[in-house]
Design a protein around this motif. Structure first.
Motif, short mmCIF file in Angstrom:
data_model
loop_
_atom_site.label_atom_id
_atom_site.label_comp_id
_atom_site.label_asym_id
_atom_site.label_seq_id
_atom_site.Cartn_x
_atom_site.Cartn_y
_atom_site.Cartn_z
N GLU A 148 -11.22 -0.52 2.87
CA GLU A 148 -9.90 -0.62 2.25
C GLU A 148 -9.70 0.48 1.22
O GLU A 148 -8.62 1.07 1.11
CB GLU A 148 -9.73 -1.99 1.59
CG GLU A 148 -9.51 -3.13 2.57
CD GLU A 148 -9.27 -4.45 1.87
OE1 GLU A 148 -9.23 -4.47 0.62
OE2 GLU A 148 -9.12 -5.48 2.56
N TYR A 154 2.29 1.66 -3.46
CA TYR A 154 1.27 2.23 -4.33
C TYR A 154 1.13 3.73 -4.11
O TYR A 154 1.08 4.52 -5.06
CB TYR A 154 -0.07 1.54 -4.07
CG TYR A 154 -1.24 2.13 -4.83
CD1 TYR A 154 -1.34 2.02 -6.21
CD2 TYR A 154 -2.24 2.83 -4.15
CE1 TYR A 154 -2.41 2.57 -6.89
CE2 TYR A 154 -3.31 3.38 -4.83
CZ TYR A 154 -3.40 3.25 -6.20
OH TYR A 154 -4.44 3.82 -6.89
N LYS A 174 0.83 -1.20 0.00
CA LYS A 174 0.00 0.00 0.00
C LYS A 174 0.87 1.25 0.00
O LYS A 174 0.57 2.25 -0.67
CB LYS A 174 -0.94 0.00 1.21
CG LYS A 174 -2.02 -1.06 1.15
CD LYS A 174 -2.86 -1.06 2.43
CE LYS A 174 -3.93 -2.15 2.37
NZ LYS A 174 -4.74 -2.21 3.60
N LEU A 216 -6.80 3.37 1.25
CA LEU A 216 -5.90 3.67 0.12
C LEU A 216 -6.07 5.11 -0.35
O LEU A 216 -5.10 5.79 -0.68
CB LEU A 216 -6.16 2.70 -1.04
CG LEU A 216 -5.64 1.27 -0.87
CD1 LEU A 216 -6.13 0.40 -2.02
CD2 LEU A 216 -4.11 1.28 -0.83
#
Length: 460
Positions: free
Chosen positions: A156, A16, A13, A160
């Motif tokens: 989630e 990303y 994560k 993010l």
């Protein structure tokens, strides 16, 4: 559908989110400093910091606006190609890999006008700006689509979205440090042009490295559902905008980006000409605003789960309107210029945090809900269509900004105080319209569909 998909671990994560930091930093100069470099008056004495490269603010406005229109058009086109792509490397990663290098390189070349000829410099700027936005779209639109696919639940996706909002803000703050870093390099002996170009070159290199991290280290085959769309790009966009909630949300989002582009484009003008402060203060103000907004990131996520994303965005619209009202009085209030700037920062920090986190999470929820309803998953098209609208908003601002800022003067002269102050009134009008549109968004229906179809089966 791939039922063995893995949950993205925290380390991935972070990787990303670093991709967001990369493209945020790499895009900053072209999206926010074109007027500073090509239509700049450097200080309170009105002298120019850089040479006259293209001769007219009107030409600059046309280039900036048309390139953003082109950018908006390519968003849904590339999104559709990405949604239909079946590459074993990853339908998102392949486009990100192809787009990152030219994107980073062009972010520098745009600020290296080749000759003393205004005509040739104009052609150079026109061509390279269009190419820049093409390759930026190749990276950014698939990157956002991954948000919907790497996050398998609303919580989630919200997490993010929060993480990439933080890294976007870090990139934006890094870009805003251009003013200060340019000053440092000038004191080290570089001329203003070379100092500015050196900073942009450094940011270009850093952004390139960061953008390739998710390409190299996140395997879509492990962490994303194996699903595609069979719709062509045009049909996919049309059906996306037929989604009533998506339409109202993106229209409201457009008005936010109109106002945001005003502050991003005009911060140096507001600081220099309304407050009479040095250009370096623009870095200080914007950095303080985003640092303060970080204080609200965790509370925003918690509040969104408790009272809903829609209610928080209503608060954000209201506070952002108030912030622009305060900015419209810069230079007129009976307190110090520095105090005026930081009072506005206090009111703007919370809405920036909310707008930074929630819209991407909302789009991801809408895209996922639509996929569960129809069985046709097209997250990239939803994000592409959303960015199309936001970029239309930015392009309108870039087109009208030089016109408004030169009120009371001529397009070949420096921007006027009257014109610069008028941009603040325009921003407020757009935001009020955006709030009215956003009130029509039905959050409950989207969340209900997600709750009623947890396995991702098409709804009846």
């Amino acid at each position: 559908m791939n039922t063995q998909v893995e949950t993205l671990p925290m380390g991935k994560k972070i990787i990303y989110s670093l991709g967001q930091l990369g493209w945020s930093l790499g895009s900053f100069a072209v999206m926010n400093l074109l007027y500073y470099f090509y239509d700049s008056n450097s200080g309170t004495d009105g002298s120019r910091m850089f040479p006259v490269y293209i001769g007219s603010a009107a030409v600059l406005g046309i280039i900036a606006s048309l390139s953003r229109v082109f950018d908006g058009i390519t968003d849904p086109l590339i999104a559709g190609l990405s949604d239909r792509n079946r590459s074993s490397f990853g339908r998102r990663r392949i486009y990100m890999a192809l787009g990152a290098f030219p994107f980073a390189l062009l972010s520098l070349l745009i600020f290296l006008p080749p000759t003393a000829s205004a005509l040739l410099n104009t052609v150079w700027l026109f061509i390279l700006t269009f190419l820049f936005y093409l390759f930026m779209t190749m990276y950014v639109t698939p990157f956002f689509a991954l948000l919907s696919e790497l996050g398998h639940t609303p919580d989630e996706r919200l997490q993010l979205s929060t993480m990439i909002s933080i890294t976007w803000a870090l990139g934006f703050m890094g870009g805003n440090s251009t003013y200060a870093l340019q000053g440092v390099m000038e004191r080290a002996g570089l001329e203003p042009v070379r100092a500015f170009q050196t900073v942009i070159a450094l940011f270009s290199l850093i952004s390139l490295i960061l953008m390739y991290l998710p390409v190299l280290f996140i395997d879509e085959n492990r962490y994303c559902e194996k699903r595609t769309s069979d719709e062509g790009s045009f049909i996919a966009v049309v059906t996306a905008f037929k989604n009533r909630d998506f339409l109202y949300f993106t229209l409201s989002d457009l008005t936010y980006f109109l106002a945001l582009t005003f502050i991003q484009t005009g911060i140096s003008f507001y600081i220099i000409q309304l407050l009479g402060l040095p250009k370096e203060m623009a870095t200080t103000v914007m950095t303080a605003m985003f640092l303060l907004s970080f204080v609200f990131y965790i509370p925003v996520g918690m509040a969104a789960r408790r009272i809903g994303k829609k209610n928080l965005l209503i608060v954000a619209f209201s506070l952002f309107i108030l912030s622009w009202l305060l900015l419209s009085f810069w230079g007129l209030l009976p307190v110090s210029e520095t105090a005026q700037a930081f009072i506005t920062v206090l009111f703007a920090a919370l809405p920036l945090a909310i707008f930074g986190i929630l819209p991407n999470a909302i789009i991801a929820d809408i895209a996922e809900a639509d996929g569960r309803r129809t069985g046709n998953y097209k997250a990239a098209v939803y994000f592409g269509a959303r960015t199309f609208m936001s970029k239309m908003g930015a392009s309108v601002t870039l087109l009208i900004f030089p016109v408004i800022t030169h009120l009371g003067g001529t397009m070949d002269s420096a921007p006027t105080v009257l014109g610069i102050r008028t941009t603040t009134y325009a921003a407020m009008v757009f935001l009020v319209l955006g709030l009215l549109l956003f009130l029509k968004y039905d959050e409950k229906s989207t969340l209900k569909l997600l709750k009623d179809n947890p396995e991702g089966e098409p709804a009846e």
